[in-house]
Motif scaffolding. Structure first.
Motif, mmCIF file in Angstrom:
data_model
loop_
_atom_site.group_PDB
_atom_site.id
_atom_site.type_symbol
_atom_site.label_atom_id
_atom_site.label_comp_id
_atom_site.label_asym_id
_atom_site.label_seq_id
_atom_site.Cartn_x
_atom_site.Cartn_y
_atom_site.Cartn_z
ATOM 1 N N ALA A 152 0.824 -1.205 0.000
ATOM 2 C CA ALA A 152 0.000 0.000 0.000
ATOM 3 C C ALA A 152 0.856 1.252 0.000
ATOM 4 O O ALA A 152 0.575 2.232 -0.713
ATOM 5 C CB ALA A 152 -0.919 0.000 1.220
ATOM 6 N N ALA A 153 1.937 1.218 0.782
ATOM 7 C CA ALA A 153 2.822 2.374 0.828
ATOM 8 C C ALA A 153 3.519 2.597 -0.515
ATOM 9 O O ALA A 153 3.644 3.723 -0.989
ATOM 10 C CB ALA A 153 3.860 2.190 1.927
ATOM 11 N N ALA A 154 3.963 1.499 -1.146
ATOM 12 C CA ALA A 154 4.650 1.618 -2.434
ATOM 13 C C ALA A 154 3.706 2.076 -3.532
ATOM 14 O O ALA A 154 4.085 2.823 -4.428
ATOM 15 C CB ALA A 154 5.268 0.273 -2.801
ATOM 16 N N ALA A 155 2.456 1.644 -3.452
ATOM 17 C CA ALA A 155 1.504 1.959 -4.511
ATOM 18 C C ALA A 155 1.022 3.398 -4.445
ATOM 19 O O ALA A 155 0.844 4.058 -5.467
ATOM 20 C CB ALA A 155 0.299 1.020 -4.421
ATOM 21 N N GLY A 156 0.816 3.911 -3.238
ATOM 22 C CA GLY A 156 0.182 5.223 -3.153
ATOM 23 C C GLY A 156 0.895 6.232 -2.296
ATOM 24 O O GLY A 156 0.282 7.205 -1.870
ATOM 25 N N GLY A 157 2.165 6.071 -2.014
ATOM 26 C CA GLY A 157 2.828 7.031 -1.159
ATOM 27 C C GLY A 157 2.160 7.052 0.199
ATOM 28 O O GLY A 157 2.102 6.056 0.895
ATOM 29 N N GLU A 164 5.179 9.411 7.450
ATOM 30 C CA GLU A 164 5.223 10.852 7.226
ATOM 31 C C GLU A 164 4.646 11.616 8.414
ATOM 32 O O GLU A 164 5.175 12.652 8.819
ATOM 33 C CB GLU A 164 4.449 11.188 5.949
ATOM 34 C CG GLU A 164 4.360 12.667 5.611
ATOM 35 C CD GLU A 164 5.706 13.283 5.246
ATOM 36 O OE1 GLU A 164 5.741 14.509 5.011
ATOM 37 O OE2 GLU A 164 6.726 12.555 5.193
ATOM 38 N N PHE A 165 3.566 11.104 8.992
ATOM 39 C CA PHE A 165 2.989 11.787 10.155
ATOM 40 C C PHE A 165 3.937 11.719 11.348
ATOM 41 O O PHE A 165 4.092 12.697 12.082
ATOM 42 C CB PHE A 165 1.638 11.186 10.525
ATOM 43 C CG PHE A 165 0.954 11.925 11.648
ATOM 44 C CD1 PHE A 165 0.313 13.125 11.407
ATOM 45 C CD2 PHE A 165 0.999 11.441 12.949
ATOM 46 C CE1 PHE A 165 -0.277 13.840 12.440
ATOM 47 C CE2 PHE A 165 0.402 12.136 13.989
ATOM 48 C CZ PHE A 165 -0.236 13.344 13.734
ATOM 49 N N ALA A 166 4.591 10.580 11.547
ATOM 50 C CA ALA A 166 5.555 10.452 12.633
ATOM 51 C C ALA A 166 6.686 11.470 12.467
ATOM 52 O O ALA A 166 7.146 12.079 13.445
ATOM 53 C CB ALA A 166 6.116 9.034 12.673
ATOM 54 N N ARG A 167 7.121 11.671 11.233
ATOM 55 C CA ARG A 167 8.170 12.665 10.987
ATOM 56 C C ARG A 167 7.711 14.057 11.361
ATOM 57 O O ARG A 167 8.466 14.843 11.937
ATOM 58 C CB ARG A 167 8.581 12.613 9.503
ATOM 59 C CG ARG A 167 9.739 13.512 9.148
ATOM 60 C CD ARG A 167 10.028 13.484 7.659
ATOM 61 N NE ARG A 167 8.947 14.106 6.894
ATOM 62 C CZ ARG A 167 8.804 15.423 6.749
ATOM 63 N NH1 ARG A 167 9.656 16.254 7.330
ATOM 64 N NH2 ARG A 167 7.810 15.911 6.042
ATOM 65 N N MET A 168 6.461 14.366 11.051
ATOM 66 C CA MET A 168 5.954 15.703 11.344
ATOM 67 C C MET A 168 5.767 15.922 12.846
ATOM 68 O O MET A 168 6.053 17.000 13.376
ATOM 69 C CB MET A 168 4.642 15.932 10.606
ATOM 70 C CG MET A 168 4.821 16.074 9.112
ATOM 71 S SD MET A 168 3.316 16.612 8.271
ATOM 72 C CE MET A 168 4.014 16.993 6.662
ATOM 73 N N VAL A 169 5.294 14.885 13.550
ATOM 74 C CA VAL A 169 5.169 15.023 15.004
ATOM 75 C C VAL A 169 6.533 15.203 15.642
ATOM 76 O O VAL A 169 6.724 16.047 16.521
ATOM 77 C CB VAL A 169 4.459 13.774 15.600
ATOM 78 C CG1 VAL A 169 4.533 13.798 17.121
ATOM 79 C CG2 VAL A 169 3.006 13.730 15.173
#
Length: 288
Positions: free
Chosen positions: A86-91, A279-284
């Motif tokens: 899922a991550a590879a298919a849709g970022g 990506e959310f973990a990076r932003m937090v």
């Protein structure tokens, strides 16, 4: 073996870990009788008894132990494969579901806003999770990740960024002797029964949020705990942000000296890290 249901396997894995039909049902958000039905269906498929039940205990049979040994790594591999594909298919994908306990504080809402601005095609959902079940929604896939109170010592979960370290407060009735104090020492709470979380919260997590006093009444939700505090039946430890959000006329929040700061952490399933979660973990983590 045609028609094998993934829910039967999930039921067996939950029961093998909990060894209790009620707790397995709570993890799966189904009744204990439904757990029995799913287990019976799986036992019919394999042609043997997987679990022994008595009035006092639940244990795996040798056949059940063998199935658990074979099934657990395969199941984790399937979950990881789906998440990675899922991550590879849709970022970051089309949706991110985030759980939170008690209060979505400023740090969390700011990170959600930044994530939404950076990824407008990904719908972000915030879901309140029960005070007494900090990890269940993540385990069962109801949310992709959750912001929970520490400590976290779950082998099947990943603890990501830790943030919002804050001094703890104790919520007491306005009639309580401590209500007029500017602050209290941790030792002074020894005589105050403190609300503790009910099951299925792990014992170590329950103890951390009731120490150092002897445990008081067990509650499932934050509001239940505050109601008991208002009634003068117990105190309740809360971080400052949650205390500020839940101010009410019949409860006083007194800062506590000598306790470790409370802290929040982002958790997700081991092997279930999606692009959106990463990506959310990076932003937090980057909002210091």
């Amino acid at each position: 073996m045609s028609g094998l249901e993934i829910r039967e396997l999930e039921c067996f894995l939950a029961l093998a870990e909990e060894l209790h039909f009620g707790r397995a049902g709570e993890r799966l958000y189904v009744s204990p009788s439904r757990v029995s039905q799913l287990l019976a269906a799986l036992e019919r498929r394999v042609g043997g008894c997987l679990v022994r039940r008595s009035s006092r205990r639940v244990e795996l049979t040798p056949l059940g132990e063998e199935l658990l040994t074979r099934l657990r790594p395969s199941y984790e591999a399937v979950r990881a494969a789906v998440a990675e594909t899922a991550a590879a298919a849709g970022g970051v994908g089309a949706r991110l579901r985030l759980g939170f306990q008690g209060t979505a504080d400023v740090r969390l809402t700011a990170a959600v806003g930044a994530f939404a601005a950076a990824h407008p095609g990904c719908a972000t959902e915030l879901v309140e999770i029960p005070f007494a079940d900090p990890f269940g929604a993540v385990r069962e896939g109801a949310v992709d990740a959750a912001v929970v109170l520490l400590p976290v010592a779950e082998g099947d979960l990943v603890l990501g960024p830790v943030f919002s370290r804050q001094r703890q407060t104790v919520a007491v009735s306005v009639r309580h002797p401590l209500a007029a104090r500017a602050s209290v020492g941790a030792a002074e709470l020894d005589g105050v029964p403190l609300v503790t979380a009910a099951a299925p919260a792990p014992a170590y997590w329950r103890a951390a949020h009731a120490a150092p006093a002897a445990p008081g009444p067990a509650v499932a939700t934050l509001q239940e705990g505050l109601t008991l505090a208002a009634a003068g039946r117990a105190g309740m430890l809360l971080c400052r942000a949650t205390a500020a959000y839940h101010r009410r006329a019949d409860v006083v929040f007194v800062p506590v000296d000598g306790l470790p700061d409370s802290a929040l952490g982002l958790v997700w399933q081991r092997g279930g890290e999606t692009g959106a979660v990463r990506e959310f973990a990076r932003m937090v983590a980057g909002r210091d």
